[in-house]
Scaffold this motif. Structure first.
Motif, PDB file in Angstrom:
ATOM      1  N   GLU A   1       0.715  -1.305   0.042  1.00 24.49           N
ATOM      2  CA  GLU A   1       0.042   0.015  -0.013  1.00 24.49           C
ATOM      3  C   GLU A   1       0.740   1.160   0.065  1.00 24.49           C
ATOM      4  O   GLU A   1       0.276   2.257  -0.227  1.00 24.49           O
ATOM      5  N   ARG A   2       2.062   1.402   0.505  1.00 25.72           N
ATOM      6  CA  ARG A   2       3.118   2.203   0.378  1.00 25.72           C
ATOM      7  C   ARG A   2       3.499   2.749  -1.216  1.00 25.72           C
ATOM      8  O   ARG A   2       3.638   3.654  -1.464  1.00 25.72           O
ATOM      9  N   LEU A   3       3.578   1.594  -1.998  1.00 25.79           N
ATOM     10  CA  LEU A   3       3.702   1.506  -3.523  1.00 25.79           C
ATOM     11  C   LEU A   3       2.592   2.188  -4.188  1.00 25.79           C
ATOM     12  O   LEU A   3       2.550   2.912  -5.091  1.00 25.79           O
ATOM     13  N   PHE A   4       1.381   1.538  -3.869  1.00 23.70           N
ATOM     14  CA  PHE A   4       0.273   1.810  -4.605  1.00 23.70           C
ATOM     15  C   PHE A   4      -0.750   2.583  -3.655  1.00 23.70           C
ATOM     16  O   PHE A   4      -1.606   1.959  -2.900  1.00 23.70           O
ATOM     17  N   HIS A   5      -0.817   3.818  -3.560  1.00 26.81           N
ATOM     18  CA  HIS A   5      -1.539   4.462  -2.823  1.00 26.81           C
ATOM     19  C   HIS A   5      -2.980   4.451  -3.561  1.00 26.81           C
ATOM     20  O   HIS A   5      -3.000   4.878  -4.682  1.00 26.81           O
ATOM     21  N   ALA A   6      -4.120   3.900  -2.900  1.00 28.83           N
ATOM     22  CA  ALA A   6      -5.273   3.847  -3.460  1.00 28.83           C
ATOM     23  C   ALA A   6      -6.003   5.178  -3.614  1.00 28.83           C
ATOM     24  O   ALA A   6      -6.228   5.780  -2.273  1.00 28.83           O
ATOM     25  N   HIS A   7      -6.605   5.584  -4.738  1.00 32.56           N
ATOM     26  CA  HIS A   7      -7.263   6.801  -4.862  1.00 32.56           C
ATOM     27  C   HIS A   7      -8.839   6.464  -4.843  1.00 32.56           C
ATOM     28  O   HIS A   7      -9.103   5.327  -5.203  1.00 32.56           O
ATOM     29  N   PRO A   8      -9.831   7.358  -4.383  1.00 35.09           N
ATOM     30  CA  PRO A   8     -11.104   6.941  -4.327  1.00 35.09           C
ATOM     31  C   PRO A   8     -11.894   6.721  -5.508  1.00 35.09           C
ATOM     32  O   PRO A   8     -12.575   5.730  -5.638  1.00 35.09           O
ATOM     33  N   SER A   9     -11.317   7.321  -6.673  1.00 40.52           N
ATOM     34  CA  SER A   9     -11.746   6.841  -8.037  1.00 40.52           C
ATOM     35  C   SER A   9     -10.864   7.219  -8.901  1.00 40.52           C
ATOM     36  O   SER A   9      -9.864   7.729  -8.915  1.00 40.52           O
ATOM     37  N   ALA A  10     -11.102   6.528 -10.042  1.00 40.47           N
ATOM     38  CA  ALA A  10     -10.087   6.810 -11.286  1.00 40.47           C
ATOM     39  C   ALA A  10      -9.851   7.907 -11.806  1.00 40.47           C
ATOM     40  O   ALA A  10      -8.812   8.710 -12.110  1.00 40.47           O
ATOM     41  N   GLU A  11     -10.982   8.452 -11.830  1.00 39.38           N
ATOM     42  CA  GLU A  11     -10.915  10.137 -12.492  1.00 39.38           C
ATOM     43  C   GLU A  11     -10.142  11.003 -11.409  1.00 39.38           C
ATOM     44  O   GLU A  11      -9.752  12.006 -12.145  1.00 39.38           O
ATOM     45  N   VAL A  12      -9.877  10.890 -10.337  1.00 38.68           N
ATOM     46  CA  VAL A  12      -9.123  11.502  -9.518  1.00 38.68           C
ATOM     47  C   VAL A  12      -7.848  11.323  -9.218  1.00 38.68           C
ATOM     48  O   VAL A  12      -6.888  12.050  -8.618  1.00 38.68           O
ATOM     49  N   ALA A  13      -7.423  10.180  -9.865  1.00 37.25           N
ATOM     50  CA  ALA A  13      -6.162   9.647  -9.524  1.00 37.25           C
ATOM     51  C   ALA A  13      -4.865  10.660  -9.949  1.00 37.25           C
ATOM     52  O   ALA A  13      -3.994  10.470  -9.197  1.00 37.25           O
ATOM     53  N   TYR A  14      -5.134  11.325 -10.949  1.00 44.61           N
ATOM     54  CA  TYR A  14      -4.080  12.212 -11.238  1.00 44.61           C
ATOM     55  C   TYR A  14      -4.463  13.689 -11.013  1.00 44.61           C
ATOM     56  O   TYR A  14      -3.799  14.723 -11.511  1.00 44.61           O
TER      57      TYR A  14
END
Length: 111
Positions: free
Chosen positions: A95-108
């Motif tokens: 989870e340190r490498l892959f911070h989970a975003h709440p939705s795909a649209e806000v990941a960037y």
């Protein structure tokens, strides 16, 4: 597993996964990521909202996909994992490498 690719207006590609990300289906994600990167789309989001479960093979393909995206000058982020997927990430300390975003649209969103 079903994987669909969608280019977001913000300049990244969303790969939506439906089903199980496991030893049997990991090749599909690897292929989808390789295809996107070959087409010049190296900023990727793997949308896990409809992913039922993930095993160690699924985690392995995520790690490999991150490497492929970064080698192409991009990045790979994950979005909306369920509790089982979060548990796999926690147990493996990923989870340190892959911070989970709440939705795909806000990941960037903050880039």
């Amino acid at each position: 597993m079903e994987i669909t690719a969608h280019d977001a207006d913000a300049g990244f590609t969303i790969l939506r996964l439906v089903g199980r990300l496991n030893m049997v289906t990991a090749r599909q994600l690897r292929s989808s990521v390789a295809e996107a990167v070959a087409e010049g789309r190296s900023r990727l989001v793997v949308d896990l909202a409809q992913t039922e479960s993930m095993d160690s093979s699924g985690l392995g393909v995520l790690i490999n996909s991150l490497k492929v995206a970064r080698q192409a000058g991009g990045d790979l982020r994950i979005a909306a994992p369920n509790e089982q997927v979060k548990l796999v990430l926690q147990l493996t300390n990923m989870e340190r490498l892959f911070h989970a975003h709440p939705s795909a649209e806000v990941a960037y969103q903050n880039d």
